[in-house]
Design a protein around this motif. Structure first.
Motif, PDB file in Angstrom:
ATOM      1  N   LEU A  48       0.818  -1.216   0.000  1.00  0.00           N
ATOM      2  CA  LEU A  48       0.000   0.000   0.000  1.00  0.00           C
ATOM      3  C   LEU A  48       0.849   1.263   0.000  1.00  0.00           C
ATOM      4  N   THR A  49       2.081   1.162   0.524  1.00  0.00           N
ATOM      5  CA  THR A  49       2.952   2.334   0.545  1.00  0.00           C
ATOM      6  C   THR A  49       3.433   2.725  -0.850  1.00  0.00           C
ATOM      7  N   LYS A  50       3.243   1.839  -1.843  1.00  0.00           N
ATOM      8  CA  LYS A  50       3.616   2.193  -3.216  1.00  0.00           C
ATOM      9  C   LYS A  50       2.753   3.334  -3.743  1.00  0.00           C
ATOM     10  N   LYS A  51       1.557   3.509  -3.147  1.00  0.00           N
ATOM     11  CA  LYS A  51       0.685   4.605  -3.571  1.00  0.00           C
ATOM     12  C   LYS A  51       1.203   5.956  -3.078  1.00  0.00           C
ATOM     13  N   ALA A  52       2.113   5.941  -2.112  1.00  0.00           N
ATOM     14  CA  ALA A  52       2.675   7.171  -1.560  1.00  0.00           C
ATOM     15  C   ALA A  52       4.145   7.282  -1.950  1.00  0.00           C
ATOM     16  N   ASP A  53       4.645   8.508  -1.914  1.00  0.00           N
ATOM     17  CA  ASP A  53       6.035   8.773  -2.273  1.00  0.00           C
ATOM     18  C   ASP A  53       6.916   8.652  -1.031  1.00  0.00           C
ATOM     19  N   ILE A  54       7.399   7.457  -0.768  1.00  0.00           N
ATOM     20  CA  ILE A  54       8.274   7.233   0.379  1.00  0.00           C
ATOM     21  C   ILE A  54       9.549   6.540  -0.099  1.00  0.00           C
ATOM     22  N   ARG A  55      10.582   6.581   0.748  1.00  0.00           N
ATOM     23  CA  ARG A  55      11.879   6.029   0.369  1.00  0.00           C
ATOM     24  C   ARG A  55      12.205   4.738   1.107  1.00  0.00           C
ATOM     25  N   GLY A  56      11.450   4.422   2.151  1.00  0.00           N
ATOM     26  CA  GLY A  56      11.703   3.184   2.880  1.00  0.00           C
ATOM     27  C   GLY A  56      10.635   2.940   3.918  1.00  0.00           C
ATOM     28  N   VAL A  57      10.400   1.688   4.262  1.00  0.00           N
ATOM     29  CA  VAL A  57       9.395   1.323   5.262  1.00  0.00           C
ATOM     30  C   VAL A  57       9.849   0.047   5.973  1.00  0.00           C
ATOM     31  N   LYS A  58       9.533  -0.028   7.255  1.00  0.00           N
ATOM     32  CA  LYS A  58       9.845  -1.202   8.055  1.00  0.00           C
ATOM     33  C   LYS A  58       8.653  -1.513   8.938  1.00  0.00           C
ATOM     34  N   VAL A  59       8.221  -2.763   8.931  1.00  0.00           N
ATOM     35  CA  VAL A  59       7.086  -3.222   9.735  1.00  0.00           C
ATOM     36  C   VAL A  59       7.557  -4.351  10.632  1.00  0.00           C
ATOM     37  N   LYS A  60       7.307  -4.210  11.931  1.00  0.00           N
ATOM     38  CA  LYS A  60       7.695  -5.220  12.898  1.00  0.00           C
ATOM     39  C   LYS A  60       6.495  -5.583  13.755  1.00  0.00           C
ATOM     40  N   ILE A  61       6.249  -6.862  13.911  1.00  0.00           N
ATOM     41  CA  ILE A  61       5.125  -7.340  14.711  1.00  0.00           C
ATOM     42  C   ILE A  61       5.645  -8.381  15.702  1.00  0.00           C
ATOM     43  N   ALA A  62       5.190  -8.287  16.944  1.00  0.00           N
ATOM     44  CA  ALA A  62       5.682  -9.173  18.001  1.00  0.00           C
ATOM     45  C   ALA A  62       4.518  -9.668  18.848  1.00  0.00           C
ATOM     46  N   GLY A  63       4.673 -10.869  19.391  1.00  0.00           N
ATOM     47  CA  GLY A  63       3.643 -11.468  20.229  1.00  0.00           C
ATOM     48  C   GLY A  63       3.450 -12.937  19.879  1.00  0.00           C
ATOM     49  N   ARG A  64       2.310 -13.475  20.262  1.00  0.00           N
ATOM     50  CA  ARG A  64       1.987 -14.873  19.943  1.00  0.00           C
ATOM     51  C   ARG A  64       1.466 -14.952  18.516  1.00  0.00           C
ATOM     52  N   LEU A  65       2.387 -14.923  17.573  1.00  0.00           N
ATOM     53  CA  LEU A  65       2.033 -14.918  16.162  1.00  0.00           C
ATOM     54  C   LEU A  65       1.470 -16.271  15.754  1.00  0.00           C
ATOM     55  N   ALA A  66       0.351 -16.225  15.024  1.00  0.00           N
ATOM     56  CA  ALA A  66      -0.334 -17.432  14.540  1.00  0.00           C
ATOM     57  C   ALA A  66      -0.749 -18.353  15.681  1.00  0.00           C
ATOM     58  N   GLY A  67      -0.899 -17.799  16.887  1.00  0.00           N
ATOM     59  CA  GLY A  67      -1.367 -18.590  18.016  1.00  0.00           C
ATOM     60  C   GLY A  67      -0.324 -19.499  18.640  1.00  0.00           C
ATOM     61  N   LYS A  68       0.953 -19.288  18.335  1.00  0.00           N
ATOM     62  CA  LYS A  68       2.006 -20.131  18.910  1.00  0.00           C
ATOM     63  C   LYS A  68       2.135 -19.872  20.411  1.00  0.00           C
ATOM     64  N   GLU A  69       2.624 -20.872  21.128  1.00  0.00           N
ATOM     65  CA  GLU A  69       2.761 -20.754  22.577  1.00  0.00           C
ATOM     66  C   GLU A  69       3.871 -19.789  22.976  1.00  0.00           C
ATOM     67  N   ILE A  70       4.921 -19.727  22.176  1.00  0.00           N
ATOM     68  CA  ILE A  70       6.062 -18.870  22.485  1.00  0.00           C
ATOM     69  C   ILE A  70       5.976 -17.607  21.637  1.00  0.00           C
ATOM     70  N   ALA A  71       6.096 -16.458  22.290  1.00  0.00           N
ATOM     71  CA  ALA A  71       6.045 -15.187  21.575  1.00  0.00           C
ATOM     72  C   ALA A  71       7.343 -14.953  20.820  1.00  0.00           C
ATOM     73  N   ARG A  72       7.234 -14.311  19.667  1.00  0.00           N
ATOM     74  CA  ARG A  72       8.408 -13.990  18.868  1.00  0.00           C
ATOM     75  C   ARG A  72       8.119 -12.720  18.065  1.00  0.00           C
ATOM     76  N   ALA A  73       9.101 -12.276  17.339  1.00  0.00           N
ATOM     77  CA  ALA A  73       8.962 -11.056  16.546  1.00  0.00           C
ATOM     78  C   ALA A  73       9.326 -11.345  15.094  1.00  0.00           C
ATOM     79  N   GLU A  74       8.580 -10.749  14.187  1.00  0.00           N
ATOM     80  CA  GLU A  74       8.850 -10.857  12.754  1.00  0.00           C
ATOM     81  C   GLU A  74       8.958  -9.446  12.187  1.00  0.00           C
ATOM     82  N   CYS A  75       9.834  -9.279  11.202  1.00  0.00           N
ATOM     83  CA  CYS A  75      10.107  -7.951  10.661  1.00  0.00           C
ATOM     84  C   CYS A  75      10.249  -8.025   9.147  1.00  0.00           C
ATOM     85  N   ILE A  76       9.715  -7.030   8.460  1.00  0.00           N
ATOM     86  CA  ILE A  76       9.860  -6.895   7.009  1.00  0.00           C
ATOM     87  C   ILE A  76      10.304  -5.466   6.712  1.00  0.00           C
ATOM     88  N   LYS A  77      11.321  -5.325   5.894  1.00  0.00           N
ATOM     89  CA  LYS A  77      11.855  -4.007   5.570  1.00  0.00           C
ATOM     90  C   LYS A  77      11.995  -3.861   4.066  1.00  0.00           C
TER      91      LYS A  77
END
Length: 224
Positions: free
Chosen positions: A157-186
């Protein structure tokens, strides 16, 4: 240990500006600060309470609808100016919405000598704002969409805007797993240590059936 700092506060006075403009004596400063917090919470609660519910609407009219990017408060002797910067102001454009919001704010402020003036400003490029992207990810996760797919779609969606970089990080019980972890996309450049680089940032909590997930988004807008 890494020393972390908020990207917005780090650049305050250079590429980032204050969202509250007023003067108070030291003994009255805490009261003014608490009043600002009440105003912002009242506006956000009003929008959440009156937001239309539904899951079959388009991205532009649902997931990003009524998402507040920031609220500016300017206080004068007899007037309080509130400027709401919002992505898609569909709800607040309805007849009587501003008057109803003013009444709610007047109850929170409890000031007879000060009048309220509310203005709505639509964000020109909504997908340049990290709060709107975080709301989109929250909407997708609540509808049981894969977190990786939601993160990749938000970056698209950021392609619709004029930006030079983006980073998204999400942390917690991803996909319902018992152990919390963090995932990042840049994607693109993200010079976090450069003060003159204009970087927008938000930290957004998401409540799911597995618990609370935390989403952080950095957007490199431009270099001033």
């Amino acid at each position: 240990m890494g020393q972390k700092i908020n990207p917005l506060g780090f650049r305050l006075g250079t590429t980032q500006n204050h969202h509250s403009f007023w003067f108070a004596q030291p003994k009255n400063y805490s009261e003014g600060l608490e009043e600002d917090k009440k105003i912002r919470n009242c506006i956000k609660n009003y929008i959440q309470k009156n937001r239309k519910k539904g899951s079959n609407r388009k991205i532009e009219s649902d997931t990003s609808s009524e998402v507040i990017t920031h609220i500016e408060i300017q206080k004068e002797i007899d007037m309080i100016h509130v400027i709401i910067h919002i992505g898609f102001p569909n709800l607040l454009k309805k007849k009587g919405a501003i008057d109803e919001l003013e009444k709610d704010l007047q109850k929170e402020v409890n000031s007879v000598n000060q009048r309220l003036n509310i203005a709505i400003e639509k964000v020109k490029e909504p997908y340049k704002e990290p709060n709107i992207l975080a709301e989109y990810i929250a909407f997708q996760l609540k509808n049981r969409v894969s977190f990786r797919k939601a993160m990749k779609k938000a970056i698209e969606l950021t392609k619709k805007a004029d930006i030079r970089g983006v980073k998204v990080k999400i942390a917690g019980r991803l996909a319902g797993k018992e152990i919390a972890r963090a995932e990042c996309i840049k994607k693109g450049r993200l010079p976090l240590q450069t003060i003159r680089a204009k970087i927008d940032y938000c930290c957004y909590p998401i409540r799911t059936i597995y618990g609370i997930l935390g989403v952080k988004i950095w957007i490199f807008v431009d270099k001033e």
